[in-house]
Design an enzyme around this catalytic site. Structure first.
Site, PDB file in Angstrom:
ATOM      1  NE  ARG A  46      17.617  25.836 -19.950  1.00 22.17           N
ATOM      2  CZ  ARG A  46      16.928  24.757 -19.563  1.00 22.17           C
ATOM      3  NH1 ARG A  46      16.593  24.613 -18.293  1.00 22.17           N
ATOM      4  NH2 ARG A  46      16.599  23.818 -20.441  1.00 22.17           N
ATOM      5  CD  GLU A  72      23.150  24.835 -15.129  1.00 23.33           C
ATOM      6  OE1 GLU A  72      22.384  25.761 -14.814  1.00 23.33           O
ATOM      7  OE2 GLU A  72      22.788  23.750 -15.568  1.00 23.33           O
ATOM      8  CG  HIS A 100      19.956  22.006 -14.789  1.00 20.09           C
ATOM      9  ND1 HIS A 100      20.370  22.909 -15.735  1.00 20.09           N
ATOM     10  CD2 HIS A 100      18.665  21.732 -15.089  1.00 20.09           C
ATOM     11  CE1 HIS A 100      19.380  23.170 -16.579  1.00 20.09           C
ATOM     12  NE2 HIS A 100      18.333  22.472 -16.196  1.00 20.09           N
TER      13      HIS A 100
END
Ligand code: GLV
Ligand code: GLV
Length: 331
Positions: A242, A271, A295
Site C-alpha cells: 500500500r 493514490e 495498482h
C-alpha cells in the site's frame, strides 16, 4: 437462502457473480463504470441488503455500515488488503469482514514483484522508451548496462503469503534471500535458505527491498528518511503493498540524492495521484530509475476471477451461518 440480497459496488468477473446467483441470492451491481460515490453507496444500502461486496477503493466506514444495518451481515472486500475498511466500526457493529488472500492472487502479486525486479535490473522500461523513440543507432558495449540478479540479495519485509510466494520464485533465480517480519518462520528459513534479519540489518544488506506488509498504523511510513539512508546506494525498493507504507517525499529525496538506485512502485501514497505534491522535477514520473504500474499487481485473468470466487464464497458462508474462509480477525 432465497430472498437474500447482495450489493456489488462495481462489475467484477462473472465467476463470482454466478456463485452468488446459484446460491439463490438476488445480486445488484453498480453499473456506472466507475467507483461508487460514498453517498450513493449509503443510499443503496439503506434499501436493504444482506451482504456487500466492495472494492479497495470504497471507503467502508461506520456511516456505510449503519446504512446497511440491521439487515447487513457481511462485507466482503474484493482485495487482499482491507485498510479501506474501518475494522473498529465493524467490530462494534458485529459485522463480518472478509478479504481475498487466495494463492492465485498471491502468485500474481509475487510475479508482479519479480517483473518489477527484472525490469529494474535489466532497465527494460528505459530501454523500451529509448528504442521506441528511434534512438538506437547500433550496438554499444555500454548501452543500458544493468545487472544480473543471480547472487543478488532480495530483502522481504513481511513474510506473509505474498512474501513467501516471492521468496520461492527468487530462490529459483539463484538470488539470496533475507527477510524481516514480526514473527520468525524457522521451517521456511531452512527450506528456502532465507535468513532472518532485523529490519535495520535487512535494509543495509539487501539489493532489492520488497514491501509485503499490510497497511496498519505500525507500517505507515515504514520506509522513510532514516531507512533510505541505511540502504545501499545501489539498492532498489519495490512496493506492491500500500502506498502509505513508503514516505513518498522521503523516497523522492532519496532518489534525487542518489541514496538509493531506484524504485518499482505499484501503489502510491496519495493514490490515484502519482505524487502527493507534484513539484516540477521532483516528480516520480520524471525519474528514469522509477518504474510504475497502476495498482495492477493482482490484475491477471486468473487472480481477478479467483478474487471474485473467493469473495462470493465468503458471502455464501457468512449468510449460511458458517465461518467464512477468509474472515478478518478483529484485534
Ligand atoms: C490489492 O491491492 C489487494 O489488496 O488485493
Ligand atoms: C496475504 O496473504 C499476504 O501475505 O499479504
Amino acid at each position: 437462502m432465497a430472498g437474500k440480497k447482495v450489493f456489488v459496488t462495481r462489475q467484477i468477473p462473472d465467476a463470482g457473480l454466478k456463485l452468488l446467483k446459484h446460491a439463490g441470492y438476488s445480486v445488484k451491481i453498480s453499473q456506472t463504470g466507475r467507483a461508487i460515490k460514498h453517498s450513493d453507496l449509503i443510499g443503496e444500502l439503506k434499501t436493504g441488503y444482506d451482504a456487500l461486496l466492495c472494492l479497495l477503493t470504497d471507503k467502508i466506514d461506520g456511516a456505510v455500515m449503519d446504512a446497511g444495518l440491521p439487515r447487513l451481515k457481511v462485507i466482503a472486500n474484493y482485495a487482499v488488503g482491507f485498510d479501506n475498511v474501518d475494522l473498529n466500526a465493524a467490530k462494534d457493529r458485529r459485522l463480518i469482514i472478509t478479504n481475498t488472500p487466495s494463492d492465485v492472487v498471491n502468485e500474481s502479486v509475487a510475479e508482479h514483484v519479480l517483473s518489477l525486479i527484472f525490469s529494474l535490473a535489466h532497465r527494460v522500461v528505459e530501454a523500451d522508451n529509448f528504442t521506441r523513440a528511434g534512438k538506437y543507432k547500433g550496438w554499444q558495449p555500454d548501452l543500458f548496462i544493468g545487472q544480473n540478479l543471480m547472487g543478488k540479495t532480495l530483502g522481504i519485509i513481511g513474510l506473509g503469503r505474498i512474501g513467501k510466494a516471492t521468496v520461492r520464485r527468487a530462490v529459483g533465480m539463484d538470488m539470496k534471500v533475507v527477510y524481516h517480519d514480526v514473527v520468525r518462520d524457522k521451517q521456511f528459513e531452512q527450506q528456502y535458505r532465507a535468513k532472518f534479519l532485523s529490519q535495520r540489518e535487512l535494509l543495509k544488506t539487501a539489493d532489492f527491498v520488497s514491501l509485503n506488509v499490510p497497511l496498519v498504523p505500525a507500517t505507515r511510513h515504514l520506509l522513510s528518511t532514516a531507512q533510505f539512508k541505511l540502504m545501499k546506494k545501489t539498492a532498489f525498493v519495490i512496493n506492491t503493498s500500500r502506498g502509505p507504507v513508503v514516505d513518498e517525499m522521503a523516497l523522492l529525496k532519496a532518489l534525487t540524492k542518489h541514496e538509493i538506485a531506484g524504485a518499482g512502485l505499484d501503489v502510491f501514497e496519495c493514490e490515484p495521484l502519482i505524487d502527493c505534491n507534484p513539484r516540477d522535477h521532483y516528480e516520480l514520473r520524471m525519474m528514469n530509475n522509477v518504474i510504475m504500474t497502476p495498482h495492477t499487481a493482482s490484475a491477471t485473468v486468473e487472480a481477478r476471477a479467483d478474487m471474485a470466487v473467493v469473495a462470493a464464497k465468503n458471502i455464501i458462508a457468512a449468510l449460511s451461518g458458517k465461518r467464512p474462509p477468509n474472515q478478518v480477525v478483529f484485534k
